[in-house]
Design a protein around this motif. Sequence first.
Motif, PDB file in Angstrom:
ATOM      1  N   LEU A  96       0.828  -1.190   0.000  1.00  0.00           N
ATOM      2  CA  LEU A  96       0.000   0.000   0.000  1.00  0.00           C
ATOM      3  C   LEU A  96       0.869   1.249   0.000  1.00  0.00           C
ATOM      4  N   LYS A  97       1.948   1.242   0.765  1.00  0.00           N
ATOM      5  CA  LYS A  97       2.825   2.403   0.822  1.00  0.00           C
ATOM      6  C   LYS A  97       3.463   2.680  -0.538  1.00  0.00           C
ATOM      7  N   LYS A  98       3.797   1.644  -1.269  1.00  0.00           N
ATOM      8  CA  LYS A  98       4.409   1.826  -2.585  1.00  0.00           C
ATOM      9  C   LYS A  98       3.463   2.525  -3.542  1.00  0.00           C
ATOM     10  N   ARG A  99       2.160   2.240  -3.423  1.00  0.00           N
ATOM     11  CA  ARG A  99       1.163   2.828  -4.318  1.00  0.00           C
ATOM     12  C   ARG A  99       0.672   4.186  -3.834  1.00  0.00           C
ATOM     13  N   SER A 100       0.930   4.541  -2.580  1.00  0.00           N
ATOM     14  CA  SER A 100       0.293   5.700  -1.972  1.00  0.00           C
ATOM     15  C   SER A 100       0.667   7.021  -2.630  1.00  0.00           C
ATOM     16  N   SER A 101       1.829   7.131  -3.220  1.00  0.00           N
ATOM     17  CA  SER A 101       2.227   8.406  -3.828  1.00  0.00           C
ATOM     18  C   SER A 101       1.420   8.712  -5.083  1.00  0.00           C
ATOM     19  N   HIS A 102       0.739   7.732  -5.611  1.00  0.00           N
ATOM     20  CA  HIS A 102      -0.052   7.907  -6.833  1.00  0.00           C
ATOM     21  C   HIS A 102      -1.548   7.988  -6.556  1.00  0.00           C
ATOM     22  N   LEU A 103      -1.935   8.001  -5.289  1.00  0.00           N
ATOM     23  CA  LEU A 103      -3.351   7.962  -4.929  1.00  0.00           C
ATOM     24  C   LEU A 103      -3.777   9.260  -4.251  1.00  0.00           C
ATOM     25  N   ASP A 104      -4.991   9.694  -4.545  1.00  0.00           N
ATOM     26  CA  ASP A 104      -5.541  10.814  -3.777  1.00  0.00           C
ATOM     27  C   ASP A 104      -6.126  10.250  -2.480  1.00  0.00           C
ATOM     28  N   GLY A 105      -6.675  11.109  -1.628  1.00  0.00           N
ATOM     29  CA  GLY A 105      -7.173  10.672  -0.320  1.00  0.00           C
ATOM     30  C   GLY A 105      -8.229   9.594  -0.394  1.00  0.00           C
ATOM     31  N   ASP A 106      -9.199   9.756  -1.284  1.00  0.00           N
ATOM     32  CA  ASP A 106     -10.266   8.759  -1.416  1.00  0.00           C
ATOM     33  C   ASP A 106      -9.728   7.443  -1.946  1.00  0.00           C
ATOM     34  N   GLN A 107      -8.819   7.509  -2.908  1.00  0.00           N
ATOM     35  CA  GLN A 107      -8.237   6.291  -3.473  1.00  0.00           C
ATOM     36  C   GLN A 107      -7.393   5.573  -2.429  1.00  0.00           C
ATOM     37  N   PHE A 108      -6.660   6.347  -1.626  1.00  0.00           N
ATOM     38  CA  PHE A 108      -5.853   5.741  -0.564  1.00  0.00           C
ATOM     39  C   PHE A 108      -6.748   5.023   0.438  1.00  0.00           C
ATOM     40  N   GLU A 109      -7.859   5.661   0.825  1.00  0.00           N
ATOM     41  CA  GLU A 109      -8.796   5.057   1.763  1.00  0.00           C
ATOM     42  C   GLU A 109      -9.385   3.758   1.199  1.00  0.00           C
ATOM     43  N   GLU A 110      -9.770   3.768  -0.071  1.00  0.00           N
ATOM     44  CA  GLU A 110     -10.315   2.556  -0.701  1.00  0.00           C
ATOM     45  C   GLU A 110      -9.262   1.449  -0.760  1.00  0.00           C
ATOM     46  N   ALA A 111      -8.014   1.800  -1.067  1.00  0.00           N
ATOM     47  CA  ALA A 111      -6.939   0.804  -1.105  1.00  0.00           C
ATOM     48  C   ALA A 111      -6.685   0.239   0.289  1.00  0.00           C
ATOM     49  N   ALA A 112      -6.724   1.107   1.299  1.00  0.00           N
ATOM     50  CA  ALA A 112      -6.526   0.647   2.672  1.00  0.00           C
ATOM     51  C   ALA A 112      -7.655  -0.293   3.092  1.00  0.00           C
ATOM     52  N   LEU A 113      -8.886   0.075   2.784  1.00  0.00           N
ATOM     53  CA  LEU A 113     -10.026  -0.791   3.116  1.00  0.00           C
ATOM     54  C   LEU A 113      -9.922  -2.140   2.411  1.00  0.00           C
TER      55      LEU A 113
END
Length: 76
Positions: A1-18
């Motif tokens: 998840l951390k590797k992808r986080s720089s390419h995600l906005d807040g909502d996308q990060f939340e969906e990836a975390a979930l």
Amino acid sequence: LKKRSSHLDGDQFEEAALDEIASCVLGWENLNAGGKPLTYSKHNAVIILKKARFIREQVEAAMTDHAAFFPPVSTS
């Protein structure tokens, strides 16, 4: 998840975390929605994690409890 986080906005990060947290949920018993048993699926796990923050917090705590994944060390 951390590797992808720089390419995600807040909502996308939340969906990836979930999605990642839901992947750690292996099933449940006696969980109802609308008076009917809620069958286990990753999709339903995401819904539950969104609606019941206390469940998400418990799953996240279990995910980071590395000692729980190993048997206790014998002292004898």
